[in-house]
Design a protein around this motif. Structure first.
Motif: not given
Length: 262
Positions: A232-250
């Motif tokens: 959940a924390e990783a997802g928060r940072l991922f969204r904060l940075l505009g979805g990078v790194p892109t492969w982390l979504a998977d």
């Protein structure tokens, strides 16, 4: 990466305002802006190489920007005069080819191996750049050649050299990838330790763009409910940075998949 902020090896900016500004932008995923700060220094081989490295790293994190990275890399290769400069440029060439292959853009595995081999021939065995080179040869062994034993040996060489040269950010990468191999073998305690060290270093350095991947990697080795909290924390940072790194979504969507490179 004295040491510039080339991909994976960190920065020793010291009191240099330019390096401080480049690091702040790079650490937040603003590679284009960071590279722009270096553009006026095109006659300086180290700065030209650093600019290319930033744009190569952008490709790996975003899956885009390949033409700009190629142009910057050709400029770095043309500017290089000494063997260590040519070796460092070849190392970046190999990394770009690796990124293209592992992200499924175009298969350049042979080019990656050739360029990294050329870098090995040009770089002195005790040069600081050898740590980064060994790490990248480990990436190729693990992700392109499916040779975990060769990868582990390369990562360990990189880890020892990065420790000797004080390349703290690169240590976060070697810790992470050694931990990933341990996780594949079911060595959970070793994996947790390595992933935890990687995360600690990235948080201490303020390497924000690399923190979400580190959180997600640690989650793969932790039991519930800690794993869910970390993701959940990783997802928060991922969204904060505009979805990078892109492969982390998977990787953040169950079932988790192995991250390619950072």
């Amino acid at each position: 990466m004295a040491h510039t902020a080339m991909s994976g090896s960190g920065t020793t900016a010291g009191d240099d305002p330019l390096q401080t500004a480049v690091w702040r932008l790079r650490s937040r995923g603003c590679w284009t802006d960071a590279a722009a700060l270096l553009a006026p220094h095109g006659s300086v081989p180290a700065r030209t190489l650093q600019r290319a490295a930033l744009l190569v790293e952008r490709c790996l994190f975003t899956g885009g920007g390949w033409p700009e990275a190629e142009d910057a890399l050709r400029a770095a290769e043309a500017t290089a005069r000494e063997d260590h400069e040519r070796g460092a440029a070849a190392c970046e060439r190999g990394h770009l080819a690796y990124a293209s292959t592992v992200l499924g853009v175009r298969d350049r595995a042979d080019e990656a191996r050739s360029a990294l081999g050329r870098a090995a021939a040009l770089l002195d065995p005790t040069a600081p750049g050898r740590a980064l080179l060994d790490f990248r040869r480990g990436l190729v062994a693990e992700h392109l050649s499916d040779s975990p034993q060769s990868a582990r040996a390369a990562y360990r060489r990189a880890h020892a050299a990065a420790t000797a040269h004080g390349e703290t950010l690169l240590l976060s990468f070697t810790w992470r990838h050694l931990a990933g191999l341990a996780l594949r073998e079911g060595e959970l305690a070793e994996a947790r330790h390595g992933f935890g060290e990687s995360l600690r270093i990235r948080e201490e350095l303020g390497y924000l763009v690399g923190t979400a991947p580190a959180l997600a990697a640690l989650a793969d080795a932790e039991p519930e409910p800690e794993a869910t909290r970390l993701r959940a924390e990783a997802g928060r940072l991922f969204r904060l940075l505009g979805g990078v790194p892109t492969w982390l979504a998977d990787q953040l969507a169950p079932p988790a998949t192995a991250a390619p490179a950072v």
